[in-house]
Design a protein around this motif. Structure first.
Motif, short mmCIF file in Angstrom:
data_model
loop_
_atom_site.label_atom_id
_atom_site.label_comp_id
_atom_site.label_asym_id
_atom_site.label_seq_id
_atom_site.Cartn_x
_atom_site.Cartn_y
_atom_site.Cartn_z
N ASP A 66 0.91 -1.51 -0.29
CA ASP A 66 0.20 0.04 -0.04
C ASP A 66 0.85 1.10 -0.05
OD1 ASP A 66 0.55 0.95 2.73
OD2 ASP A 66 -0.58 -0.92 2.97
N PRO A 67 0.61 2.30 -0.11
CA PRO A 67 0.95 3.46 -0.50
C PRO A 67 1.93 3.66 0.61
CG PRO A 67 -1.50 3.74 -1.30
CD PRO A 67 -1.19 2.68 -0.21
N VAL A 68 1.20 3.43 2.69
CA VAL A 68 1.79 3.63 2.91
C VAL A 68 3.15 2.83 3.48
CG1 VAL A 68 2.08 4.27 5.73
CG2 VAL A 68 -0.21 5.32 4.37
N GLN A 69 3.35 1.61 3.40
CA GLN A 69 4.30 0.78 3.29
C GLN A 69 5.75 1.25 2.16
OE1 GLN A 69 2.50 -3.03 1.33
NE2 GLN A 69 2.70 -3.42 4.02
N LYS A 70 4.62 1.79 1.12
CA LYS A 70 5.90 2.07 -0.33
C LYS A 70 6.56 3.48 0.83
CE LYS A 70 3.03 0.72 -4.00
NZ LYS A 70 2.02 1.48 -4.89
N ALA A 71 5.97 4.68 0.92
CA ALA A 71 6.66 5.93 1.49
C ALA A 71 7.49 5.53 3.09
CB ALA A 71 5.52 6.35 1.99
N GLU A 72 6.77 4.82 4.02
CA GLU A 72 8.10 4.36 4.66
C GLU A 72 9.42 3.22 3.69
OE1 GLU A 72 7.58 1.79 8.79
OE2 GLU A 72 5.74 1.73 8.02
N ALA A 73 8.73 3.07 3.00
CA ALA A 73 10.65 1.98 2.64
C ALA A 73 11.33 3.08 2.28
CB ALA A 73 10.15 1.18 1.45
N MET A 74 10.67 4.03 1.56
CA MET A 74 11.28 5.30 0.87
C MET A 74 11.88 6.62 1.63
SD MET A 74 10.23 8.16 -1.81
CE MET A 74 9.75 6.88 -3.07
N ALA A 75 11.33 6.31 2.70
CA ALA A 75 11.64 7.02 4.48
C ALA A 75 12.44 6.44 5.02
CB ALA A 75 10.72 7.26 5.15
N PHE A 76 12.77 5.12 4.79
CA PHE A 76 13.46 4.74 5.77
C PHE A 76 15.37 4.34 5.14
CE2 PHE A 76 15.39 -0.47 5.94
CZ PHE A 76 16.33 0.29 7.46
N ARG A 77 14.85 4.29 3.35
CA ARG A 77 16.23 3.93 2.89
C ARG A 77 16.91 5.09 2.88
NH1 ARG A 77 12.68 1.28 -1.30
NH2 ARG A 77 12.53 3.74 -2.09
N ARG A 78 16.03 6.70 2.52
CA ARG A 78 16.69 7.91 2.77
C ARG A 78 17.34 8.33 3.76
NH1 ARG A 78 12.24 11.22 -0.69
NH2 ARG A 78 12.90 10.31 -2.84
N ALA A 79 16.68 7.71 4.54
CA ALA A 79 17.42 7.91 6.21
C ALA A 79 18.17 6.95 6.56
CB ALA A 79 16.40 7.80 7.56
N CYS A 80 18.78 6.03 6.12
CA CYS A 80 19.79 5.72 6.68
C CYS A 80 21.05 5.41 4.85
CB CYS A 80 20.12 3.78 5.84
SG CYS A 80 18.76 2.47 6.94
N ALA A 81 20.71 6.13 3.80
CA ALA A 81 21.98 7.31 2.75
C ALA A 81 21.85 8.67 4.12
CB ALA A 81 20.85 7.35 1.83
N ARG A 82 21.10 9.07 5.06
CA ARG A 82 21.58 9.98 5.09
C ARG A 82 23.25 9.79 6.76
NH1 ARG A 82 18.69 14.88 5.92
NH2 ARG A 82 17.52 15.16 3.85
N PHE A 83 23.06 8.30 6.75
CA PHE A 83 23.88 7.89 7.58
C PHE A 83 25.29 7.88 6.13
CE2 PHE A 83 21.52 6.47 10.62
CZ PHE A 83 21.92 7.73 11.59
N GLY A 84 25.23 7.56 5.29
CA GLY A 84 26.09 7.27 4.27
C GLY A 84 25.68 5.70 3.61
N LEU A 85 25.00 5.05 3.93
CA LEU A 85 24.40 4.06 3.43
C LEU A 85 24.38 3.91 1.67
CD1 LEU A 85 24.65 0.92 3.40
CD2 LEU A 85 22.18 1.57 4.94
#
Length: 180
Positions: A151-170
């Motif tokens: 669902d859209p919330v799952q997709k948005a959450e996955a995107m936000a999670f990946r981006r938050a981890c990218a802010r650490f450099g991942l």
């Protein structure tokens, strides 16, 4: 007092996550030195035993910033024909478990657009090191009528999670690979 309790509960968490307790079928012929210290000695509040899982933040971030193997990267063709390369959320989760086993994540907010066509999620990832803890937040947005799994919330959450981890450099190299 609250700091002392937090330290002790953090140490307990590390103890419970130690490999000797987590893997009940592992060989018990040679227990680790950390386990011996916990079992065979009294520990005062100033000297809390560690399980060996935790490391200083600098070491954790150094590992997270390494380039992700090409075999773990997926591609998705956008509407304009551009191929967006990304690391699936479950792979990011495994990488975080490997290099920062004492991380945590939480959804901070879910916001539906006024027209009802999209949803945005703010996600926070916190990494705990032996010397400090730090967090990064990011957002993800998904269209409500977008085809695909979840669902859209799952997709948005996955995107936000990946981006938050990218802010650490991942996986950060994926955001600037066209410049290399």
């Amino acid at each position: 007092m609250s700091t002392l309790v937090r330290t002790n509960s953090f140490a307990l968490k590390r103890l419970l996550l130690s490999s000797t307790l987590r893997r009940p079928f592992a060989s018990k012929a040679s227990p680790s030195a950390a386990a011996d210290k916990v079992v065979n000695c009294e520990v005062d509040d100033d000297e809390v035993p560690t399980s060996g899982i935790s490391r200083p933040l600098s070491e954790i971030l150094k590992e997270i910033n390494k380039k992700v193997p090409e075999s773990l990267i997926k591609g998705r063709t956008e509407a304009n024909g551009f191929i967006a390369r990304y690391i699936p959320w479950h792979i990011v989760n495994r990488i975080m478990n490997l290099h920062a086993p004492e991380w945590s994540g939480e959804v901070r907010s879910i916001t539906h657009s006024p027209d009802g066509k999209s949803v945005s999620v703010v996600y926070r990832v916190t990494i705990y090191g032996t010397d400090a803890e730090i967090y990064r937040e990011s957002t993800g947005t998904a269209k409500v009528d977008e085809p695909g799994f979840g669902d859209p919330v799952q997709k948005a959450e996955a995107m936000a999670f990946r981006r938050a981890c990218a802010r650490f450099g991942l996986g950060l190299h994926l955001y600037h690979e066209d410049m290399c």
